[in-house]
Design a protein around this motif. Structure first.
Motif, PDB file in Angstrom:
ATOM      1  N   UNK A 111       0.854  -1.039   0.074  1.00 16.50           N
ATOM      2  CA  UNK A 111      -0.009  -0.397   0.105  1.00 16.50           C
ATOM      3  C   UNK A 111       0.974   1.574   0.252  1.00 16.50           C
ATOM      4  N   UNK A 112       0.272   2.281  -0.818  1.00 16.25           N
ATOM      5  CA  UNK A 112       1.363   3.259  -0.778  1.00 16.25           C
ATOM      6  C   UNK A 112       0.533   4.498  -0.399  1.00 16.25           C
ATOM      7  N   UNK A 113       0.852   5.839  -1.182  1.00 14.08           N
ATOM      8  CA  UNK A 113      -0.020   7.086  -0.138  1.00 14.08           C
ATOM      9  C   UNK A 113      -1.155   7.345  -0.596  1.00 14.08           C
ATOM     10  N   UNK A 114      -1.325   6.679  -1.872  1.00 15.11           N
ATOM     11  CA  UNK A 114      -3.014   6.651  -2.648  1.00 15.11           C
ATOM     12  C   UNK A 114      -3.725   5.290  -3.060  1.00 15.11           C
ATOM     13  N   UNK A 115      -3.009   4.739  -3.368  1.00 19.58           N
ATOM     14  CA  UNK A 115      -3.371   2.923  -4.183  1.00 19.58           C
ATOM     15  C   UNK A 115      -2.167   1.931  -3.289  1.00 19.58           C
ATOM     16  N   UNK A 116      -2.234   0.906  -4.129  1.00 18.86           N
ATOM     17  CA  UNK A 116      -1.049   0.611  -4.597  1.00 18.86           C
ATOM     18  C   UNK A 116      -0.385   0.346  -5.127  1.00 18.86           C
ATOM     19  N   UNK A 117       1.103  -0.425  -5.168  1.00 17.24           N
ATOM     20  CA  UNK A 117       1.933  -0.958  -6.047  1.00 17.24           C
ATOM     21  C   UNK A 117       2.622  -2.150  -5.975  1.00 17.24           C
ATOM     22  N   UNK A 118       2.971  -3.209  -7.180  1.00 17.39           N
ATOM     23  CA  UNK A 118       3.889  -4.336  -6.700  1.00 17.39           C
ATOM     24  C   UNK A 118       5.205  -4.019  -7.040  1.00 17.39           C
ATOM     25  N   UNK A 119       6.053  -4.564  -5.946  1.00 22.03           N
ATOM     26  CA  UNK A 119       7.622  -4.741  -6.242  1.00 22.03           C
ATOM     27  C   UNK A 119       7.263  -6.637  -6.412  1.00 22.03           C
ATOM     28  N   UNK A 120       8.051  -6.448  -7.460  1.00 24.60           N
ATOM     29  CA  UNK A 120       8.456  -8.083  -7.603  1.00 24.60           C
ATOM     30  C   UNK A 120      10.474  -8.273  -7.468  1.00 24.60           C
ATOM     31  N   UNK A 121      10.953  -7.705  -6.980  1.00 23.57           N
ATOM     32  CA  UNK A 121      12.561  -7.838  -6.914  1.00 23.57           C
ATOM     33  C   UNK A 121      13.192  -9.013  -5.954  1.00 23.57           C
ATOM     34  N   UNK A 122      12.854  -9.995  -7.625  1.00 21.30           N
ATOM     35  CA  UNK A 122      12.950 -11.428  -7.121  1.00 21.30           C
ATOM     36  C   UNK A 122      14.515 -11.490  -6.647  1.00 21.30           C
ATOM     37  N   UNK A 123      15.140 -11.021  -8.046  1.00 24.47           N
ATOM     38  CA  UNK A 123      16.598 -11.134  -8.182  1.00 24.47           C
ATOM     39  C   UNK A 123      17.096  -9.949  -7.239  1.00 24.47           C
ATOM     40  N   UNK A 124      18.552 -10.581  -6.959  1.00 21.06           N
ATOM     41  CA  UNK A 124      18.825  -9.299  -6.455  1.00 21.06           C
ATOM     42  C   UNK A 124      19.532  -8.305  -6.540  1.00 21.06           C
ATOM     43  N   UNK A 125      19.061  -8.079  -7.563  1.00 21.06           N
ATOM     44  CA  UNK A 125      20.063  -7.091  -8.599  1.00 21.06           C
ATOM     45  C   UNK A 125      19.219  -6.052  -8.363  1.00 21.06           C
ATOM     46  N   UNK A 126      17.959  -6.832  -8.493  1.00 21.04           N
ATOM     47  CA  UNK A 126      16.865  -5.591  -8.599  1.00 21.04           C
ATOM     48  C   UNK A 126      16.275  -5.336  -7.178  1.00 21.04           C
ATOM     49  N   UNK A 127      16.485  -6.276  -6.101  1.00 22.67           N
ATOM     50  CA  UNK A 127      16.620  -5.665  -4.567  1.00 22.67           C
ATOM     51  C   UNK A 127      17.022  -4.683  -4.125  1.00 22.67           C
ATOM     52  N   UNK A 128      18.599  -4.970  -4.959  1.00 24.08           N
ATOM     53  CA  UNK A 128      19.301  -4.266  -3.933  1.00 24.08           C
ATOM     54  C   UNK A 128      19.173  -2.298  -4.565  1.00 24.08           C
ATOM     55  N   UNK A 129      18.663  -3.071  -6.154  1.00 22.98           N
ATOM     56  CA  UNK A 129      18.468  -1.623  -6.816  1.00 22.98           C
ATOM     57  C   UNK A 129      17.124  -0.787  -6.263  1.00 22.98           C
TER      58      UNK A 129
END
Length: 413
Positions: A247-265
């Motif tokens: 949940x964000x300030x006015x709705x929802x977002x999806x985080x799909x940072x499964x690979x370590x490089x995406x999570x680190x970013x």
């Protein structure tokens, strides 16, 4: 002049109703098949009468839900409880390539137009039956819907959070993913084999089976390691803080940072490199709470701008109407416009498969109930006198009178 479509010359008799069969034959029609929608002499496909209707259009022409599944098809009305009606279907089947149906197993056999009767008149016919539980097994005669199939094949049991109820999907996974798409694949596989053997065959598609196949990777762990998948434990089903909606300030977002490089970013982008080693923590703990607090500080648009700067598999969650109006959907031509008689220019979803030389296209709007009965019978070799005789007897029917009430389906009587 447009290039011939891939399935031009392919004739499909579609006796199905509602979603699974309708979506399957829609794919074939959009890519050139002559799909003849065989409806009864009562109300026809139930989805014709589902709201919303188009302003000014005849009710029997079908509303928006009908059009979504039946553009580019032709409609005939046949009473399969009459001898002459059954014979008419057999005559149409002589020149057909495919017959698609979605009745309970045995219905067409009892009417005298099942697989054995049809292949006797056309050995090259591919006969596809889309059912809930298949043509064999203990559940052959059980009724069911999408939710029931997902409940029985284990998919529903692993959908949702650990402490919450099973989560129903907003789309019909078993109907479309397990039924319509599997049917389309099975039909094309049987047609390809017919090119070699010259013989048609029976295609048995179970929505239960088809949706179960979606669990290929989950089942592999059960088979190999004896795992017991549970709701909230699935890596891609909500058990990781790096792969969840937030949940964000006015709705929802999806985080799909499964690979370590995406999570680190993502961690670097929000100035929280200390979270990098906590990528695979479970929801409900301190890490999850900290991530929730971070997401709550920005709006969807701000997170979308963040994702454009930081490549981390982050996207806003759109409502359906927002998605349909999005730049991405428009760029992919997934919303199209075409003419529907009686309704003018209408919108629909586009072709989900893009071919470079022979892309699919809408060749006509949805058919009126029984609009093509006489035309199709004449194509099957019936002369004017025989067509008139069948119409007078009630074995077949053309379009209903504008003020006539549909008397109901032959299967509901």
């Amino acid at each position: 002049m447009s290039a011939p479509l891939p399935f031009e010359g392919l004739r499909v008799l579609d006796l199905s109703r509602l979603l699974p069969g309708g979506f399957c034959s829609l794919l074939l029609a959009d890519f050139g098949a002559d799909v003849i929608k065989v409806e009864d002499t009562g109300m026809g496909d139930y989805v014709r009468w589902s709201p919303p209707a188009f302003a000014g259009a005849e009710p029997s022409a079908g509303g928006a839900l009908f059009l979504a599944l039946n553009r580019g098809k032709r409609s005939v009305r046949i009473d399969l409880k009459s001898d002459a009606g059954r014979q008419a279907l057999l005559d149409l089947a002589r020149d057909a390539d495919v017959l698609l149906e979605s009745f309970r197993p045995g219905v067409l056999d009892r009417l005298g137009v099942g697989w054995e009767a049809l292949r006797a008149v056309n050995p090259r016919l591919v006969y596809c039956a889309v059912t809930g539980y298949g043509l064999t097994g203990p559940n052959v005669q059980r009724s069911g819907h999408d939710l029931n199939y997902l409940g029985l094949n284990g998919l529903l049991a692993i959908s949702g959070d650990e402490d919450g109820p099973p989560t129903q999907a907003g789309g019909q996974i078993a109907d479309i993913g397990g039924g319509a798409l599997m049917a389309a694949f099975g039909i094309l596989a049987a047609l390809r084999e017919r090119d070699r053997s010259g013989q048609g065959q029976l295609v048995d598609v179970s929505m239960f089976d088809g949706a179960l196949s979606w669990l290929a990777m989950v089942a592999a762990r059960v088979f190999a390691a004896g795992e017991r998948p549970r709701r909230g434990d699935e890596m891609l089903g909500g058990s990781l803080v790096c792969y969840r909606p937030y949940r964000c300030a006015d709705g929802w977002v999806t985080l799909g940072a499964l690979e370590p490089k995406f999570w680190a970013a993502w961690c670097a982008g929000v100035g929280r490199e200390d979270l990098v080693p906590r990528q695979f923590d479970r929801p409900g703990g301190e890490t999850h709470a900290e991530i929730q607090a971070i997401f709550a500080q920005r709006t969807r648009d701000e997170w979308a701008a963040f994702a454009s700067e930081h490549d981390c598999c982050l996207e806003p969650m759109l409502e359906v109407e927002e998605a349909l109006a999005s730049e991405l959907v428009r760029a992919r031509e997934m919303v199209i416009e075409f003419e529907q008689p009686g309704a003018g220019t209408v919108q629909g979803l586009g072709m989900p498969v893009k071919l470079s030389r022979t892309p699919g296209r809408v060749r006509s709007g949805g058919p009126g109930l029984g609009e093509h009965t006489e035309q199709v019978l004449r194509e099957a070799g019936y002369d004017d006198g025989r067509v008139a005789e069948l119409l007078a007897s009630g074995a077949v029917a053309g379009p209903p009178e504008a003020d006539a009430d549909a008397p109901g389906s032959f299967l509901s009587r």
